[in-house]
Design a protein around this motif. Sequence first.
Motif, PDB file in Angstrom:
ATOM      1  N   ASP A  31       0.821  -1.209   0.000  1.00  0.00           N
ATOM      2  CA  ASP A  31       0.000   0.000   0.000  1.00  0.00           C
ATOM      3  C   ASP A  31       0.856   1.261   0.000  1.00  0.00           C
ATOM      4  N   ASP A  32       2.185   1.117  -0.028  1.00  0.00           N
ATOM      5  CA  ASP A  32       3.052   2.269   0.171  1.00  0.00           C
ATOM      6  C   ASP A  32       2.853   3.348  -0.883  1.00  0.00           C
ATOM      7  N   ILE A  61      -7.265   5.913   2.716  1.00  0.00           N
ATOM      8  CA  ILE A  61      -5.930   5.427   2.358  1.00  0.00           C
ATOM      9  C   ILE A  61      -5.098   5.178   3.614  1.00  0.00           C
ATOM     10  N   ALA A  62      -5.175   6.107   4.568  1.00  0.00           N
ATOM     11  CA  ALA A  62      -4.428   5.948   5.823  1.00  0.00           C
ATOM     12  C   ALA A  62      -4.906   4.730   6.596  1.00  0.00           C
ATOM     13  N   TRP A  83      -3.608   1.582   4.776  1.00  0.00           N
ATOM     14  CA  TRP A  83      -2.158   1.436   4.896  1.00  0.00           C
ATOM     15  C   TRP A  83      -1.773   0.983   6.300  1.00  0.00           C
ATOM     16  N   CYS A  84      -2.342   1.614   7.317  1.00  0.00           N
ATOM     17  CA  CYS A  84      -2.039   1.232   8.701  1.00  0.00           C
ATOM     18  C   CYS A  84      -2.530  -0.182   8.990  1.00  0.00           C
ATOM     19  N   MET A 140       6.743   7.907   6.743  1.00  0.00           N
ATOM     20  CA  MET A 140       6.325   6.529   6.474  1.00  0.00           C
ATOM     21  C   MET A 140       7.213   5.531   7.202  1.00  0.00           C
ATOM     22  N   MET A 180      -0.216   5.560  -0.070  1.00  0.00           N
ATOM     23  CA  MET A 180       0.036   6.362   1.129  1.00  0.00           C
ATOM     24  C   MET A 180       1.030   7.481   0.830  1.00  0.00           C
TER      25      MET A 180
END
Length: 637
Positions: A131-132, A215-216, A219-220, A174, A135
């Motif tokens: 997912d980087d 998105i956050a 990603w988390c 990140m 993000m």
Amino acid sequence: IGKNTSLSDQMVDMIQRKAPYAQYNHQDVKLDGKLLNDRFAESVKSRESAKELLQCIQKQPYLVNPNSPLESGIFKLMKFKSKMYGVFEKDEQLLWLRWITSLAPQSNPQNHLAHRKLPRAALAAAKEMNDDSSMKTALQYLKPNVCPSHSFTPIDSSDGTVASVLNEGVDAIMNALSNSSSLREEFLNAVHSEGAMGSSWDQVIPGLGQKGSTIADNWCAAKNATGPRLSRLGFWLPNDDGLSKYVMQLRKNLPEHVEQKESVTGLRREIENDSVLKLLITRMVEEAKKIRPIDACSESVSELLKFLDHLITTSPSFNESGLVGCPINAILDTSMATRHGYSLFRYPPFNKHMKEILNEWGRFLQTDESKYTLGTEPGGWFSPEALKAWDQDDFVIPKSGFNSWNDFFTRNLRGGVRPIADGEDVVVSAADSTKFSLQKNVGLDSKFWIKSEPYALRYIFGPRLLEHAKKFEGGDVYQAFLNAYSYHRWHAPFGGKVVCMEKVEGLYYSESESSGIDFAGPDLSQGYIAHCAARGVILIEAPPPVGLYAVIPIGMAEISGIVWAKNLQVDCQVQKGQELGNFSFGGSTHCVIFRKGVIAEWFDYGEKMVKMGQPLARVISEGSHNGNGNSHCPFKK
């Protein structure tokens, strides 16, 4: 899945299988200008509508990426704690991957994957999708366009963690968030706050078609999903395959005619006389059958009552391949996460009868008859296989044996096996437990039912203790869950005088809609149930600078009764590490709450279990300012 049908046809088939449940679960989400719930409702009735929905999905670049299929947004939504986690079985995830891959131009070297059976490695790769890129794009957009002065967050300046991290460059941000689960929690709390940062992340990111907050979240969640599947937190339930085998075996062994126990008979009569209850429980069972195969849920309300009637005179047995530590939770597992299940488990008449059923089972587990699973034969808790799962050397084993199954469940530790950490400024772990959440600057009120599950002190403490709850506004809440195999008593994290002991009535088996379909509910709803499940509240007045703090034991499933320790009463003094009480049988979690500015640092153990007595946090020195940060655990072991 048929071998001779096209991938698109197989996808349409899958949409129609999912549509009866999916039509209720997407709220205000639109696809090509039309409510997604409406598209699913139409797909229930019409195959052409299902084909149209598939075409709409295909046109969404944030969902489908044929050039990099494993990076498609649809897979990100399937990750742990994401909105579609648990919706698709493994073969269905594989179908998604093959279909998306087939959409790539023929020159794409990956395209051949669509036309052969993918190895398991491909499915594993789908679970580890990166997912980087999304993000990073969100951070690169928000930082210069929204916060050019690097004032990226309105978090209080005394909090030197997330605030300072977000003032760094994108790569540094990140990297820091990737390496710290506690930082990720603080970050998400800020992303979902009502302040400037929350507004910033609520924007749709150009080129991605998703809000920054989504998105956050994804990603988390991906960073949190390393290691074993967390939907079986604490080993209280087996994986999907083990759960299915358990339900099938239970159904096979179910007597055809049984005299229903008093508590189950009471529920049956209530269903007959209460039209709302009849509607909710009937629809719940129907919906559950559409989500999961018949081997993983009750076939009818009548069978559900038979299951309950049978289980409340049984004791949990050991199973090396898939422990079912919470049998009633197992048969309700899918039902709890249905549209009507959410309502049923909050319906007071039903909750009242579930309490009576659980109390009757609890009485059985206190009897001599309940000991039948404490033997050395296969399935017994003293069998060679079971003794590998729990450390017999840690516990006091009576020479004459345990008096009951619950006596075994709440077994005492041998002296010296849980040393209490020294230090007048050290807070110790209240139980053998693993961190679920740590939130700082907690408010009195919040929408505790939303996905980020912000704590609301008013509801954790309950109406009778509202004045006490106000004293903790702006403070820290640490929540951790217990393990099925471990020690089930809880202790004082810090010494002081007991000023209040209160039991708060609550719900059983209720879980939050925001957690999505949690196939081990209420694992992902632990923050939510801290506000509404049956729980206890102990308030202890410690010497300065700690002052008043709270220990909140919370029942998660099954009986989960709160039992105070002998001789524990208001006005008595307790030492750090002294026993406060125990849970009767059942899954359990707990919160420890400190006032604002008291904790200087929390020790970060990651996803490791923290044993009772190990250092959990360090309090400020008298007269000092609180950095309120995080530190790595000072113990190597």
